[in-house]
Design an enzyme around this catalytic site. Structure first.
Site, PDB file in Angstrom:
ATOM      1  N   ASP A  13       0.954  -1.151   0.046  1.00  0.00           N
ATOM      2  CA  ASP A  13      -0.006  -0.125  -0.063  1.00  0.00           C
ATOM      3  C   ASP A  13       1.085   1.440  -0.083  1.00  0.00           C
ATOM      4  OD1 ASP A  13      -2.526   1.690   0.515  1.00  0.00           O
ATOM      5  OD2 ASP A  13      -1.490   1.911   2.404  1.00  0.00           O
ATOM      6  N   MET A  14       0.355   2.277  -0.311  1.00  0.00           N
ATOM      7  CA  MET A  14       1.203   3.550  -0.446  1.00  0.00           C
ATOM      8  C   MET A  14       0.836   4.310   0.635  1.00  0.00           C
ATOM      9  SD  MET A  14       2.501   3.814  -3.419  1.00  0.00           S
ATOM     10  CE  MET A  14       2.566   5.444  -4.202  1.00  0.00           C
ATOM     11  N   SER A  47      -2.913   0.446  -4.364  1.00  0.00           N
ATOM     12  CA  SER A  47      -3.404   1.857  -3.605  1.00  0.00           C
ATOM     13  C   SER A  47      -4.822   2.109  -3.994  1.00  0.00           C
ATOM     14  CB  SER A  47      -2.481   2.834  -3.982  1.00  0.00           C
ATOM     15  OG  SER A  47      -2.945   4.041  -3.459  1.00  0.00           O
ATOM     16  N   GLY A  48      -5.437   2.777  -3.431  1.00  0.00           N
ATOM     17  CA  GLY A  48      -6.555   3.436  -3.860  1.00  0.00           C
ATOM     18  C   GLY A  48      -6.704   4.622  -4.592  1.00  0.00           C
ATOM     19  N   ASN A 220      -9.052  -1.300   3.446  1.00  0.00           N
ATOM     20  CA  ASN A 220      -8.787  -1.510   2.183  1.00  0.00           C
ATOM     21  C   ASN A 220      -7.625  -2.488   1.825  1.00  0.00           C
ATOM     22  OD1 ASN A 220      -7.333   0.475   2.489  1.00  0.00           O
ATOM     23  ND2 ASN A 220      -7.203   1.209   0.552  1.00  0.00           N
TER      24      ASN A 220
END
Length: 272
Positions: A13-14, A47-48, A220
């Site tokens: 994830d970022m 990522s989102g 998420n």
């Protein structure tokens, strides 16, 4: 002692994970990534964020990265789509109307081509500019056509988990209803999540769950934790992510991802 020598794919994830609070990756990351790449290890930012934002964040460094964007709705590698899971077109108008009924939120309609916005509220735009590089203002989100809609992102400055999530919670099972940050709620296709996206990558590259490592910090990321044997929650992670992960590493401010990746590099160097 954990044996990292078989790792072939690392997904991270970022925001809150790979990046620090200044939205920067550690200065040692490029060299570490390049070294692992020479050893045959793939890296996937998950990522989102929008695909184009991820690509611009890494620039030339990311030419061989696998981009898992929009919370797993869009996966691309070397310019080729590996996985796209858009929302059913007939669901989009009602979700937008529901979001409009929540006081104080702003909506982003996330298309495959670009993101669509109605609001020009300055604080909202400050967050939008951080994550969506291709964007356009429209008079009415309901009138947008000729795009595949990957998700609807709701920017809730009052706090997504307490304010907007309860409005959509009853749709869980029909949709992915994900609190992806303190002020973000994402609505996606039922089958769109980072875990399923990671599974699609594993299948394409013939990589097993046991050969995969993943890092995350927020809700998420939960499905992604279950799709990698070496699953790491950041020290700063949401409690549910820590429950889902097998391991824990230091916070994003302490380069927790880089610290574990360095151990992977050392383990692989000993045998490859």
């Amino acid at each position: 002692m954990i044996d990292f020598s078989g790792i072939r794919l690392i997904a991270a994830d970022m925001d809150g994970t790979l990046l620090n609070s200044k939205h920067e990756y550690d200065k040692g990351f490029p060299a570490l990534y390049d070294h692992l790449k020479t050893k045959g290890v793939f890296f996937a930012p998950a990522s989102g964020r929008q695909l184009y934002n991820l690509q611009n964040t890494f620039g030339e460094l990311g030419s061989d990265m696998i981009f898992i964007a929009e919370n797993g709705s869009h996966v691309q590698y070397q310019g080729r789509d590996l996985f796209v899971q858009s929302l059913p077109m007939d669901q989009v108008p009602e979700l937008i109307r529901m979001a409009r009924g929540i006081t104080g939120v702003n909506i982003i309609l996330c298309g495959k081509k670009q993101a669509y916005l109605e609001s020009r509220e300055p604080e909202f735009l400050r967050h939008v500019e951080m994550y969506y590089d291709r964007r356009v203002f429209v008079d009415d989100l309901l009138a947008v056509e000729e795009d595949d809609f990957l998700k609807i992102a709701i920017c809730d400055l009052s706090g997504a988990e307490a304010n907007s999530y309860p409005v959509f919670r009853h749709l869980e099972g029909e949709l992915q209803v994900k609190v992806s940050g303190k002020i973000w709620l994402d609505l996606s296709h039922q089958l769109a999540n980072k875990g399923r996206a990671l599974q699609a990558v594993q299948q394409q590259l013939n990589i097993s769950v046991e050969e995969c490592m993943a890092f995350g910090d927020y809700l998420n990321d939960v499905e992604m934790m279950k799709q990698a044997y070496f699953s790491y929650a950041m020290t700063n992670a949401h409690p549910e992510v820590k429950k889902a992960a097998r391991f824990e590493t230091r916070s994003n401010e302490e380069n927790g991802v880089g610290e574990v990746m360095q151990k992977v590099a050392e383990a692989i160097d000993r045998i490859r």
